[in-house]
Design a protein around this motif. Structure first.
Motif, PDB file in Angstrom:
ATOM      1  N   ASP A   1      50.785  42.010  52.051  1.00 35.69           N
ATOM      2  CA  ASP A   1      52.042  41.465  52.561  1.00 35.69           C
ATOM      3  C   ASP A   1      51.804  40.212  53.399  1.00 35.69           C
ATOM      4  O   ASP A   1      52.572  39.240  53.320  1.00 35.69           O
ATOM      5  CB  ASP A   1      52.772  42.518  53.395  1.00 35.69           C
ATOM      6  CG  ASP A   1      53.350  43.643  52.540  1.00 35.69           C
ATOM      7  OD1 ASP A   1      53.264  43.542  51.296  1.00 35.69           O
ATOM      8  OD2 ASP A   1      53.869  44.620  53.113  1.00 35.69           O
ATOM      9  N   ILE A   2      50.763  40.236  54.215  1.00 38.61           N
ATOM     10  CA  ILE A   2      50.467  39.070  55.054  1.00 38.61           C
ATOM     11  C   ILE A   2      50.109  37.866  54.190  1.00 38.61           C
ATOM     12  O   ILE A   2      50.568  36.743  54.430  1.00 38.61           O
ATOM     13  CB  ILE A   2      49.328  39.387  56.046  1.00 38.61           C
ATOM     14  CG1 ILE A   2      49.782  40.438  57.061  1.00 38.61           C
ATOM     15  CG2 ILE A   2      48.876  38.128  56.765  1.00 38.61           C
ATOM     16  CD1 ILE A   2      48.683  40.896  58.005  1.00 38.61           C
ATOM     17  N   LEU A   3      49.296  38.077  53.156  1.00 34.83           N
ATOM     18  CA  LEU A   3      48.889  36.973  52.296  1.00 34.83           C
ATOM     19  C   LEU A   3      50.064  36.425  51.502  1.00 34.83           C
ATOM     20  O   LEU A   3      50.184  35.205  51.313  1.00 34.83           O
ATOM     21  CB  LEU A   3      47.773  37.430  51.355  1.00 34.83           C
ATOM     22  CG  LEU A   3      46.440  37.745  52.034  1.00 34.83           C
ATOM     23  CD1 LEU A   3      45.472  38.391  51.059  1.00 34.83           C
ATOM     24  CD2 LEU A   3      45.818  36.480  52.629  1.00 34.83           C
ATOM     25  N   LEU A   4      50.939  37.296  51.036  1.00 35.48           N
ATOM     26  CA  LEU A   4      52.135  36.829  50.341  1.00 35.48           C
ATOM     27  C   LEU A   4      53.037  36.037  51.282  1.00 35.48           C
ATOM     28  O   LEU A   4      53.591  34.990  50.912  1.00 35.48           O
ATOM     29  CB  LEU A   4      52.901  38.021  49.763  1.00 35.48           C
ATOM     30  CG  LEU A   4      52.554  38.453  48.338  1.00 35.48           C
ATOM     31  CD1 LEU A   4      53.241  39.758  47.986  1.00 35.48           C
ATOM     32  CD2 LEU A   4      52.928  37.364  47.345  1.00 35.48           C
ATOM     33  N   THR A   5      53.184  36.528  52.494  1.00 40.42           N
ATOM     34  CA  THR A   5      54.015  35.823  53.473  1.00 40.42           C
ATOM     35  C   THR A   5      53.415  34.463  53.805  1.00 40.42           C
ATOM     36  O   THR A   5      54.138  33.469  53.935  1.00 40.42           O
ATOM     37  CB  THR A   5      54.167  36.667  54.755  1.00 40.42           C
ATOM     38  OG1 THR A   5      54.673  37.961  54.418  1.00 40.42           O
ATOM     39  CG2 THR A   5      55.114  36.002  55.733  1.00 40.42           C
ATOM     40  N   TYR A   6      52.093  34.418  53.913  1.00 39.72           N
ATOM     41  CA  TYR A   6      51.449  33.130  54.200  1.00 39.72           C
ATOM     42  C   TYR A   6      51.673  32.142  53.053  1.00 39.72           C
ATOM     43  O   TYR A   6      51.847  30.937  53.288  1.00 39.72           O
ATOM     44  CB  TYR A   6      49.959  33.309  54.450  1.00 39.72           C
ATOM     45  CG  TYR A   6      49.281  31.999  54.796  1.00 39.72           C
ATOM     46  CD1 TYR A   6      49.394  31.457  56.076  1.00 39.72           C
ATOM     47  CD2 TYR A   6      48.568  31.289  53.843  1.00 39.72           C
ATOM     48  CE1 TYR A   6      48.802  30.241  56.395  1.00 39.72           C
ATOM     49  CE2 TYR A   6      47.974  30.079  54.148  1.00 39.72           C
ATOM     50  CZ  TYR A   6      48.092  29.554  55.424  1.00 39.72           C
ATOM     51  OH  TYR A   6      47.517  28.352  55.731  1.00 39.72           O
TER      52      TYR A   6
ATOM     53  N   CYS B   1      44.647  31.087  47.901  1.00 42.59           N
ATOM     54  CA  CYS B   1      43.431  30.823  47.141  1.00 42.59           C
ATOM     55  C   CYS B   1      42.465  31.974  47.359  1.00 42.59           C
ATOM     56  O   CYS B   1      42.442  32.590  48.436  1.00 42.59           O
ATOM     57  CB  CYS B   1      42.765  29.517  47.577  1.00 42.59           C
ATOM     58  SG  CYS B   1      43.786  28.052  47.309  1.00 42.59           S
ATOM     59  N   GLN B   2      41.686  32.262  46.355  1.00 42.88           N
ATOM     60  CA  GLN B   2      40.719  33.341  46.483  1.00 42.88           C
ATOM     61  C   GLN B   2      39.717  33.017  47.586  1.00 42.88           C
ATOM     62  O   GLN B   2      39.204  31.914  47.670  1.00 42.88           O
ATOM     63  CB  GLN B   2      40.020  33.560  45.148  1.00 42.88           C
ATOM     64  CG  GLN B   2      40.965  34.148  44.121  1.00 42.88           C
ATOM     65  CD  GLN B   2      40.341  34.242  42.756  1.00 42.88           C
ATOM     66  OE1 GLN B   2      39.605  33.350  42.361  1.00 42.88           O
ATOM     67  NE2 GLN B   2      40.633  35.306  42.044  1.00 42.88           N
ATOM     68  N   GLY B   3      39.447  33.996  48.400  1.00 47.41           N
ATOM     69  CA  GLY B   3      38.617  33.826  49.580  1.00 47.41           C
ATOM     70  C   GLY B   3      39.413  34.008  50.857  1.00 47.41           C
ATOM     71  O   GLY B   3      38.857  34.370  51.894  1.00 47.41           O
ATOM     72  N   MET B   4      40.718  33.754  50.788  1.00 46.69           N
ATOM     73  CA  MET B   4      41.552  33.933  51.978  1.00 46.69           C
ATOM     74  C   MET B   4      41.610  35.397  52.414  1.00 46.69           C
ATOM     75  O   MET B   4      41.684  35.682  53.615  1.00 46.69           O
ATOM     76  CB  MET B   4      42.962  33.412  51.718  1.00 46.69           C
ATOM     77  CG  MET B   4      43.069  31.911  51.587  1.00 46.69           C
ATOM     78  SD  MET B   4      44.795  31.392  51.382  1.00 46.69           S
ATOM     79  CE  MET B   4      44.595  29.615  51.237  1.00 46.69           C
ATOM     80  N   SER B   5      41.577  36.309  51.454  1.00 46.41           N
ATOM     81  CA  SER B   5      41.597  37.728  51.820  1.00 46.41           C
ATOM     82  C   SER B   5      40.356  38.098  52.619  1.00 46.41           C
ATOM     83  O   SER B   5      40.406  38.962  53.505  1.00 46.41           O
ATOM     84  CB  SER B   5      41.704  38.596  50.570  1.00 46.41           C
ATOM     85  OG  SER B   5      40.601  38.391  49.707  1.00 46.41           O
TER      86      SER B   5
END
Length: 679
Positions: free
Chosen positions: A471-476, A486-490
């Motif tokens: 959810d945080i990554l989608l919101t970002y 982008c891959q790596g942000m997780s």
């Protein structure tokens, strides 16, 4: 109609991107892509630095000019009043076709096609843009025909590097493409009709660094590239245009590894670089070649700092962390002792009592520098990280009070929920018409289930924390539309959420972190380029023998350190260690770029092994990858501190302003220049 004298090119999205080294290659890249783009001030070899470029260049014996166009212009800055005009030519030389662009010399500048004189530009500024390359080394030509403004092309090399946009003030792009078609094999890209693929005899290999996908391995098609080297005997031509780019044929095949973490394919990521090694390094290594006439003498540097060296040789014999089965177990003799001043011994973590002593009655941090120094040398107790990290990351101001921070959290929680509802409110019908959202959501869904699942906080099926991570990554991706996901942000978010244990706080801390590390994920990899370039300069200054060997081995592109820098050593240390390392880096106590000194320290410790075993790029890449989990963190921190002290101002001056994780340099308008594609 005459154009205004001060025409602003910032509305041209491709120009705005290029001016910040943010060209993208749409038909080979997606949001997870990592493309390399050649900037004019970085390149050598294909873009030559020459102080004696002449416009009246004579062709090599037996050559024929089959196309030329005057008033082809490069804009080194945002406005059309800043331009460098020159002549573009296609030269037939035997069986090869050369593309050259030479800026006019001052006496030829005169008046341009619009009746205006070119502004003053130094010879150095003009000369560094000269282009000469063989069409064998060109991957594609992108044609741009904006509804307003001038048409231009972007030439992309086989390595993924790209020249600056070439603007055709007097037209002629159609004739240029037509001439190319008569002499080289060209087809249109099936994904972008404005992209012309050059010498694409088979299915295109996903050969740019956009193939780098951190949490998972995508399949790659093997391919071979056959490029012929062209030699030009005419010295004037070489001097004016630079040596012809050379590349050798190579074949690449995927070599997957399966080491201990079979469930996490991302540990194999650097293996993918071996697929692009041969054709990439010929060009990209030139990014980091320096003007050796201005090189700081290494012996002189060491002599200057001899008085600072430790005399306690016993400390130099401290053993590295090793494992019996490790193929990269260190030998203390590998470490070059002479130029190292041992860093200060690490201290115990910042305790609750000490933390309280740094605060006044209202909760303000009394001495932020002293606090950052304390964290730098000792880190933070785990139970304090939830509070201290917010200061280190910049979510909290050091001078804020308890009440102000409480109010800030309340406001930010509301703002976070507002942004989150933007993607939550998208219906399935809307999603079908929102390609970018579907792509980003699909990528995030795949990544989060592979991120740190061995950590108790994220392990198990239907783990609520994994859902929050998603959810945080989608919101970002909605908060920062330009960068997206982008891959790596997780990898960067996972420890933050683990520490904060609160969705809103984790989001805003991640936002603060991405303000500094966001350029790492630019499509053109401009942020990574600047850091790899700075790393090469630091190694040259702080470890001359290693630099000389890497130069000899054609490894000056430092791609083998790519993963270290991209995700801040996330895959090199265990979860607890990475939290200690990051809080040290976030202090910015000795340097904003302390991570680069850590890179130098690790390379320096294994320098003897690298040189004795005569490692080439592929071998070095594999060796660096296998160091994961075997690097002594505490020792690396002390070594890096010592190197930072030795380098001093000389080393700091080698790192260009704005290099991540420094905050981005603002434009005159006070706005950041962003990537050109929003959706």
């Amino acid at each position: 109609m005459q154009e205004p004298e001060f025409h602003d090119l910032s509305d041209d999205s491709d120009y705005a991107a290029a001016s910040q080294h943010q060209l993208e290659d749409d038909f080979l890249s997606d949001d997870s892509g990592y493309d390399i783009v050649l900037s004019a001030d970085q390149a050598s070899g294909s873009i030559m630095r020459s102080d004696s470029i002449k416009s009246g260049v004579s062709e090599p014996s037996g050559s024929e000019v089959i196309f030329y166009k005057d008033n082809v212009t490069i804009h080194p800055k945002q406005y059309t009043s800043e331009r460098i005009s020159g002549r573009l030519r296609l030269i037939k030389h035997g069986s090869d076709l050369l593309l050259t662009w030479v800026p006019y010399k001052p006496s030829e500048i005169g008046v341009d096609c619009l009746g205006r004189s070119d502004p003053e530009a130094s010879d150095k500024d003009r000369n560094l843009y000269a282009i000469k390359t063989s069409l064998n080394d060109v991957r594609s030509v992108r044609r741009h025909t904006p509804p307003l403004g001038w048409q231009y092309i972007i030439v992309v090399l086989s390595s993924g590097l790209a020249y600056p946009p070439l603007y055709f003030y007097s037209g002629g792009i159609r004739e240029f493409i037509t001439t190319l078609k008569q002499h080289v094999f060209i087809i249109r890209s099936s994904e972008d009709p404005n992209v012309f693929l050059v010498n694409d005899f088979q299915d295109p290999l996903q050969k740019s660094l956009s193939s780098l996908q951190l949490p998972g391995l995508a399949s790659l098609k093997s391919a071979s590239f056959k490029n012929s080297a062209v030699s030009v005997d005419n010295s004037d031509t070489d001097q004016a245009n630079g040596s012809v780019h050379k590349s050798s044929s190579s074949e690449h095949s995927l070599r997957p590894t399966n080491k201990n973490r079979q469930g996490d394919l991302s540990m194999q990521v650097l293996e993918k670089f071996s697929l692009v090694t041969r054709f990439a390094r010929e060009t990209t290594s030139s990014l980091f070649k320096e003007n050796h006439g201005n090189q700081y003498p290494y012996d002189k540097f060491l002599e200057k700092h001899k008085s600072a060296l430790h005399n306690d040789e016993g400390k130099h014999e401290e053993e590295l962390t090793s494992q019996d089965s490790s193929s990269v177990a260190s030998d203390v003799s590998e470490f070059d002792r002479l130029p190292l001043v041992w860093g200060k011994q690490r201290e115990s973590p910042l305790s609750v009592e000490e933390w309280t002593s740094f605060l006044d009655n209202d909760g303000r941090v009394v001495d932020s520098k002293a606090l950052r120094k304390r964290v730098f040398y000792g880190g933070v107790e785990p139970e304090l990280r939830k509070e201290v990290w917010k200061f280190l990351l910049g979510f909290y101001e050091y001078h804020s009070t308890y009440a102000e921070r409480e109010f800030l959290c309340y406001e930010k929680e509301h703002e976070y929920q507002t942004v989150k509802k933007q993607w939550q409110s998208i219906s399935s019908t809307q999603a079908k018409r929102f390609t970018k959202f579907r792509e980003r959501k699909g990528l995030i869904d795949k990544d989060v289930v592979r991120t740190d699942r061995s950590i108790p906080y994220y392990e198990g099926d239907e783990n609520r924390n994994v859902v929050i991570l998603r959810d945080i990554l989608l919101t970002y991706s909605f908060y920062n539309f330009d960068l997206g996901y982008c891959q790596g942000m997780s990898d960067l978010l996972s420890p933050i959420l683990h520490v904060m244990e609160d969705e809103s706080s984790a989001f805003w801390c991640f936002v603060a972190l991405m303000e500094r590390l966001g350029p790492n994920f630019n499509r053109d990899q401009s942020g990574m380029h600047s850091q790899l370039l700075a790393l090469s300069k630091l190694v040259e200054l702080l470890d001359g023998p290693l630099h000389n060997y890497l130069k000899q081995a054609d490894c000056l592109n430092y791609f083998f350190c790519f993963r270290w820098i991209l995700i801040q050593f996330k895959r090199e240390f265990d979860f607890d260690e990475i939290m200690r390392l990051w809080e040290v880096l976030w202090t910015h106590y000795l340097s904003e770029h302390f991570h680069l000194y850590i890179c130098v320290a690790i390379l320096k410790r294994y320098r003897k092994k690298i040189i004795d075993e005569r490692m080439d790029f592929d071998t070095l890449l594999k060796f660096i990858n296998e160091l994961s989990g075997r690097i002594n963190l505490e020792q690396s921190l002390r070594d890096a501190e010592a190197l930072c002290a030795i380098g001093g101002e000389n080393a700091a001056a080698l790192i260009p302003p704005g290099t991540p994780p420094s905050l981005p340099i603002e434009t005159d308008a006070g706005l950041y220049i962003l990537d050109d594609e929003i959706l």
